[in-house]
Scaffold this motif. Structure first.
Motif, PDB file in Angstrom:
ATOM      1  N   GLN A 161      17.844  85.872 -20.057  1.00  0.00           N
ATOM      2  CA  GLN A 161      18.152  87.122 -20.424  1.00  0.00           C
ATOM      3  C   GLN A 161      18.124  87.337 -21.831  1.00  0.00           C
ATOM      4  N   ASN A 162      18.906  86.350 -22.518  1.00  0.00           N
ATOM      5  CA  ASN A 162      18.871  86.281 -24.167  1.00  0.00           C
ATOM      6  C   ASN A 162      17.696  86.234 -24.645  1.00  0.00           C
ATOM      7  N   LEU A 163      16.667  85.312 -24.169  1.00  0.00           N
ATOM      8  CA  LEU A 163      15.369  85.299 -24.779  1.00  0.00           C
ATOM      9  C   LEU A 163      14.620  86.560 -24.297  1.00  0.00           C
ATOM     10  N   ILE A 164      14.655  87.061 -23.146  1.00  0.00           N
ATOM     11  CA  ILE A 164      14.198  88.457 -22.996  1.00  0.00           C
ATOM     12  C   ILE A 164      14.567  89.549 -23.796  1.00  0.00           C
ATOM     13  N   GLU A 165      15.696  89.651 -24.256  1.00  0.00           N
ATOM     14  CA  GLU A 165      16.385  90.490 -25.385  1.00  0.00           C
ATOM     15  C   GLU A 165      15.885  90.375 -26.610  1.00  0.00           C
ATOM     16  N   LEU A 166      15.783  89.222 -27.212  1.00  0.00           N
ATOM     17  CA  LEU A 166      14.997  88.608 -28.435  1.00  0.00           C
ATOM     18  C   LEU A 166      13.632  89.254 -28.140  1.00  0.00           C
ATOM     19  N   CYS A 167      12.798  89.020 -27.059  1.00  0.00           N
ATOM     20  CA  CYS A 167      11.333  89.598 -26.930  1.00  0.00           C
ATOM     21  C   CYS A 167      11.539  90.959 -27.367  1.00  0.00           C
ATOM     22  N   ASP A 168      12.248  91.807 -26.494  1.00  0.00           N
ATOM     23  CA  ASP A 168      12.493  93.310 -26.781  1.00  0.00           C
ATOM     24  C   ASP A 168      12.743  93.742 -27.872  1.00  0.00           C
ATOM     25  N   ASN A 169      13.611  92.831 -28.704  1.00  0.00           N
ATOM     26  CA  ASN A 169      13.892  93.265 -30.047  1.00  0.00           C
ATOM     27  C   ASN A 169      12.619  93.069 -31.192  1.00  0.00           C
ATOM     28  N   PHE A 170      11.999  92.127 -30.817  1.00  0.00           N
ATOM     29  CA  PHE A 170      10.839  92.087 -31.646  1.00  0.00           C
ATOM     30  C   PHE A 170       9.846  93.092 -31.282  1.00  0.00           C
ATOM     31  N   LEU A 171       9.506  93.040 -30.057  1.00  0.00           N
ATOM     32  CA  LEU A 171       8.601  94.221 -29.697  1.00  0.00           C
ATOM     33  C   LEU A 171       8.891  95.917 -30.162  1.00  0.00           C
ATOM     34  N   ASP A 172      10.262  95.982 -30.228  1.00  0.00           N
ATOM     35  CA  ASP A 172      10.877  97.143 -30.866  1.00  0.00           C
ATOM     36  C   ASP A 172      10.983  97.249 -32.347  1.00  0.00           C
ATOM     37  N   HIS A 173      10.573  96.072 -33.104  1.00  0.00           N
ATOM     38  CA  HIS A 173      10.665  96.132 -34.492  1.00  0.00           C
ATOM     39  C   HIS A 173      12.225  96.130 -34.835  1.00  0.00           C
ATOM     40  N   LYS A 174      13.052  95.553 -34.102  1.00  0.00           N
ATOM     41  CA  LYS A 174      14.459  95.460 -34.534  1.00  0.00           C
ATOM     42  C   LYS A 174      14.507  94.184 -35.200  1.00  0.00           C
TER      43      LYS A 174
END
Length: 167
Positions: A6-19
């Motif tokens: 889940q930590n890694l998925i959140e990092l993926c999402d943050n990257f994809l959302d340009h955060k």
């Protein structure tokens, strides 16, 4: 801190959302590998993902397509990274050789040093990976005869180490 899918998925999402950018991903992976405060689950997908993020020179480029593929692997265990990044197909061969030799496959990190002799113009070229010390991959590359002398590996690690772009 325990690193979970889940930590890694959140990092993926943050990257994809340009955060965050790829530097944040690389720095997270570097910290997870090298900081004893991080505790990883015994999950090969987590370990593989962290090692792949740590060094895109020998692994997969950190970009939108690959982040989507990492996220897919974390969610479903379906791995399409090699299909989209066939330039990195040598890694599977390396892993098989390590398995046959009862060795643990571990990619090197470009931020760490390797010991290299000055006379690499001769043959054969030899390589040996020892336990890594702080700041070193543990790799020694030399020509000529190997020696069991204590200073054999130390002379390379201490005197002739290279970081990317540094002597």
């Amino acid at each position: 801190m325990k690193v979970t899918r889940q930590n890694l998925i959140e990092l993926c999402d943050n990257f994809l959302d340009h955060k965050i950018d790829k530097t944040a991903i690389i720095n997270f992976a570097w910290a997870a590998i090298n900081d004893n405060l991080f505790e990883r689950e015994k999950d090969e997908i987590i370990s593989d993902t962290i090692f792949e993020w740590d060094n895109e020179d020998i692994n997969f480029e950190i970009n939108k397509t690959n982040i989507l593929l990492w996220k897919e692997r974390l969610l479903t265990e379906k791995d399409n990274l090699i299909i989209y990044n066939n330039w990195n197909a040598h890694i599977e061969t390396q892993k098989k050789i390590c398995e046959q030799s009862n060795s643990i496959w571990k990619p090197i990190n470009k931020k760490l040093k390797i010991g290299v002799s000055k006379n690499l113009g001769k043959y054969p070229i030899n390589g040996l990976r020892r336990l890594a010390e702080k700041g070193s991959t543990g790799w020694l590359i030399w020509t000529g005869e190997f020696s069991e002398a204590d200073n054999f590996s130390n002379q390379y690690v201490q005197n002739i180490c290279y970081n990317k772009g540094q002597k």
